[in-house]
Design an enzyme around this catalytic site. Structure first.
Site, PDB file in Angstrom:
ATOM      1  N   CYS A 468       0.827  -1.216   0.000  1.00 30.19           N
ATOM      2  CA  CYS A 468       0.000   0.000   0.000  1.00 30.19           C
ATOM      3  C   CYS A 468       0.852   1.252   0.000  1.00 30.19           C
ATOM      4  CB  CYS A 468      -0.930  -0.005   1.209  1.00 30.19           C
ATOM      5  SG  CYS A 468      -2.192  -1.278   1.158  1.00 30.19           S
ATOM      6  N   GLU A 470       4.113   1.480   1.959  1.00 33.22           N
ATOM      7  CA  GLU A 470       5.294   1.188   2.761  1.00 33.22           C
ATOM      8  C   GLU A 470       6.576   1.365   1.940  1.00 33.22           C
ATOM      9  OE1 GLU A 470       2.364  -0.583   2.233  1.00 33.22           O
ATOM     10  OE2 GLU A 470       2.656  -2.450   3.324  1.00 33.22           O
TER      11      GLU A 470
END
Length: 827
Positions: A468, A470
């Site tokens: 997502c 990171e």
């Protein structure tokens, strides 16, 4: 300062940081190549249109081949070293699984026996699947067809795995209070508990540059230096042998496709397709064994790597990373490549990525809904020297998403002070299509944040996004992102009940005092810190139990072969073989935490318009009755709300999230790295809210909490600029595992050049004030409601869920409603 003045200020800042240029095409085209003009790029070819039609006609199914083959392999290697068992398992699967070459394919390689199907990974977990087999085809979201014959085949192998799965071994390491806290909704660590290793981007470029033969040679050279009379060297020898065996199995896998292409070519009546099949065979004989030359060879080699990593393990977020950087040499040096051919190849890879699939248990599906594998590809940014790295492929990946309009890869862009305006606008134009792509990331915050975590400057500049939101340095990092989701609002609930979980009545947290006895806000805040400390510790114990189990039970030799410095250290990534090691749990419900604390401080302790007894009674009753509703309206309308650029509540948001972040910072993982916090939920804000009663911000029981670092739906009334200024006040550098801001615009807001300028201005407003990420939904509420009512007419409607996009109609109804409830912004 009012909204109009703020908009002008941010636009001025944007124009200073990102000066407009007269040209719209990127400068400095490679020698022999025409410059890529974002205004005139190749749309989808007829081949792509045919492939897309077949994609939407294909119903996801469960494929049982992998499960049967891995069971056979494990039975054959009982008592052998785990490295050899894992290598033998991968080889057994690749040597025996069904392969096929579909019509119109130029890049080949399948994960399952049919496109869009999902394999089963019983060695990681399968107990959850036994009771869910009969519900897979009719559950609310992520449905998979499965025949009775396939169910019977799976039920026949499940007894072998009883007590042997990774999740069962991990559970035996955990104190019971860790599992109890998970079961009662304080946190969930189900991602790695049930699934495999993911959230990683490997050194694809090594395979492209030296081939798997070169990696085998590296492993053999390291083996030659070992003295196996030394116990540690003996272990390393087994690991390196498993790397060699795994790489050779992948080379044989490619050879099977070469054979298949030659077989199909021999009976193909169409001369053009026959020539394509002959070329496919030639390429598969060469790569990934040897270095890739042409762009087509590079695409094929890259796909074999991506495909096999997700056959080896069922971890999601195996991310392509900086595709535009490591693929660029093969693009620029291919003298026979046209822009149209290159675009078609990239488009085909996007379709292949979307055909990847994964089945999860019903609860995890609520968090990761949408048939997603979270394969994040990022473009733009700076290079390892700090110079702008945007190149023609950066534009092509944006165009590819516009051409295919699917949900994979999770497409992202990196933005910095010298990002070309043409690239920024190309990204904004893609946003305007309403796909939720691309997500925007801020080099100005993320690079220093990674350096503060010990990442070397050059490596930090080379970051990619994983899953997502990171960040990590691809090819060198095992970040264990999404290690857990920690419910910040649940902590407030536990404070309100003196450590008792109210839905169960169990005393699971420390007794921090009856809330009605707190004389000051500081007393309440101190109790919040103590509850946070207690449950972060339990979460870390649970995470480390799962992590330690992977070290001994589930090494991945093939994936490890492409991460520095696993070969040099003689360790798999699960054992600490990567240069950088982290574990990253996320805090969920930032806005609910901030708004709850602000309401308590303001209404109870400062203005004294509510007593704590009144507040607790109303919350406990879910605001029942006239009195409860009166309290709720006061909480909703008289307390300041995060997301409106109000320092009072924004400072509370910053400090309260730092309590969580600093507590996470204290711990280390078994691989020798540090825990690092993030603030995002995937779509877990829905399931997190379902496990909570009402909260002091006025939120009703069992309803979703706010997603990511976004304000609560409807609470952000000050416009988009006020929202981003509030969000920017959080410490995004401290939350170095990633923060996530979702914003939703009505399509009319982005019309024309002004709409694009406004979107860039809002993005720059966030980034110049310290935010790290933002992503946009551009869709009207009316469209979403219509799609709920007539899903068959909106099968291709893509929306941004959290750190990913998904087809709206396959999402769980609760997730759909959460997206609909988000504030619809206009300028």
């Amino acid at each position: 300062m009012d909204e109009a003045m703020l908009q002008k200020l941010i636009a001025d800042v944007c124009s200073q940081v990102m000066p407009r240029k007269a040209e719209t095409a990127p400068q400095g085209p490679p020698e022999g190549k025409k410059a890529v003009d974002p205004r005139d790029m190749a749309g989808p070819s007829p081949r792509i249109e045919r492939k897309l039609k077949r994609f939407f006609e294909q119903q996801p199914e469960i494929c049982v081949e992998r499960a049967l083959l891995v069971t056979k392999a494990y039975q054959e290697t009982e008592g052998h070293p785990i490295y050899r068992r894992r290598a033998h398992a991968l080889a057994t699967i690749l040597d025996n699984m069904t392969i096929f070459i579909g019509d119109d394919e130029l890049v080949v390689g399948n994960q399952c026996s049919t496109p869009r199907s999902a394999p089963i990974y019983p060695e990681f977990s399968c107990k959850w699947l036994i009771p869910e087999l009969d519900s897979l085809s009719h559950r609310h979201s992520d449905r998979f067809l499965i025949s009775e014959e396939k169910k019977a085949a799976l039920r026949a192998i499940f007894p072998y795995w009883e007590g042997r799965t990774n999740s069962e071994i991990a559970a035996r390491l955990m104190p019971p209070e860790c599992i109890e806290a998970m079961d009662l909704g304080v946190y969930t660590f189900g991602n790695y508990f049930f699934n495999g290793v993911g959230h990683i981007s490997v050194a694809y470029w090594k395979v492209l540059e030296k081939g798997l033969d070169g990696i085998v040679a590296d492993a053999e050279a390291e083996r030659a230096r070992l003295d196996i009379a030394d116990g540690e060297d003996l272990r390393k020898d087994h690991f390196l042998a498993s790397v060699i065996d795994s790489c050779q199995a992948v080379i044989r896998f490619a050879g099977r496709f070469a054979d298949e292409a030659e077989k199909k070519a021999a009976s193909c009546p169409d001369p053009k397709r026959r020539a394509e099949l002959v070329e496919i065979a030639r390429i598969c004989r060469k790569v990934p064994a040897r270095p890739a030359g042409s762009f087509h060879e590079a695409c094929q080699s890259w796909w074999f790597i991506q495909d096999v990593m997700q056959i080896e393990s069922n971890g999601h977020s195996v991310s392509p990373g900086r595709f535009d950087q490591y693929m660029y040499p093969h693009y620029v040096n291919d003298g026979n490549l046209t822009a149209e051919k290159a675009q078609e190849l990239v488009d085909l890879l996007f379709i292949k990525l979307s055909e990847m699939n994964k089945v999860r248990d019903a609860e995890s599906t609520k968090v990761f809904a949408g048939y997603q594998c979270f394969q994040n590809m990022i473009a733009g940014g700076v290079d390892r020297s700090g110079r702008d790295a945007t190149n023609p492929l950066s534009y092509m990946v944006l165009q590819a998403m516009a051409n295919v309009r699917l949900t994979s890869p999770s497409l992202s862009v990196r933005i910095h002070e010298n990002t070309p305006l043409a690239f920024y606008r190309k990204a904004a134009e893609l946003v305007r299509l309403g796909l939720g792509f691309p997500a925007f990331y801020n080099d100005r915050v993320i690079i220093p944040a990674l350096m503060a975590r010990g990442v070397a400057r050059e490596d930090a500049r080379d970051y990619a996004m994983i899953g997502c939101v990171e960040p990590q340095c691809g090819g060198k990092t095992y970040g264990w992102h999404d290690a857990a989701f920690f419910s910040l609002g649940k902590i407030v609930e536990l404070v309100m009940n003196n450590g008792v979980e109210p839905l169960s009545g169990r005393q699971i947290g420390p007794k921090t005092g009856e809330v009605t006895s707190f004389a000051t806000y500081e007393d309440f805040y101190e109790a919040y810190k103590k509850q946070t400390e207690h449950f972060v510790r339990l979460m870390v114990i649970a995470d480390n139990a799962v992590d330690a189990t992977y070290m001994t039970n589930m090494p991945l030799p093939f994936l490890s072969s492409m991460v520095d410095d696993c070969i040099g250290r003689g360790k798999a990534v699960e054992e600490g073989g990567a240069v950088y090691n982290f574990s990253g749990p996320q805090g969920v419900g930032v806005a609910n935490l901030a708004d709850s604390l602000a309401a308590i401080r303001k209404l109870v302790y400062e203005d004294k318009v509510l007593s704590m007894a009144q507040l607790k009674k109303a919350v406990d009753s879910d605001f029942a009755g006239a009195e409860g509703e009166s309290v709720r309206q006061m909480l909703l309308n008289r307390a300041p709300k995060y997301g409106n650029d109000i320092d009072y509540v924004d400072r509370i948001a910053r400090e309260a999230t730092l309590v969580y972040c600093k507590e996470v910072d204290r711990y280390h993982c078994p691989r020798g790295g540090q825990f690092q916090p993030g603030l995002y939920p995937v779509s877990g804000n829905v399931s997190t809210g379902a496990a909570m009663g009402a909260t002091p911000d006025g939120r009703k029981a069992h309803t979703p909490v706010a997603d990511g670092v976004s304000p609560s739906g409807g609470a952000d009334r000050g416009g988009p600029t006020a929202t981003v200024l509030s969000v920017a006040k959080l410490d995004h550098a401290e939350a170095s595992n990633g923060t996530l801001l979702n914003m939703k615009f009505h399509p009319t807001a982005l019309k024309g050049d002004k709409g694009l300028d406004d979107l860039i201005s809002v993005t720059e407003g966030l980034f110049t004030h310290g935010g790290s990420h933002v992503q946009y939904n551009v869709v009207s509420k009316e469209t979403l409601l219509a799609a709920q009512e007539k899903p068959e007419e909106y099968k291709s409607l893509v929306v941004r869920v959290a750190g990913y996009s998904a087809f709206f109609t396959v999402l769980d109804r609760s997730v759909q409603n959460d997206i609909i409830s988000r504030t619809e912004q206009v300028f």
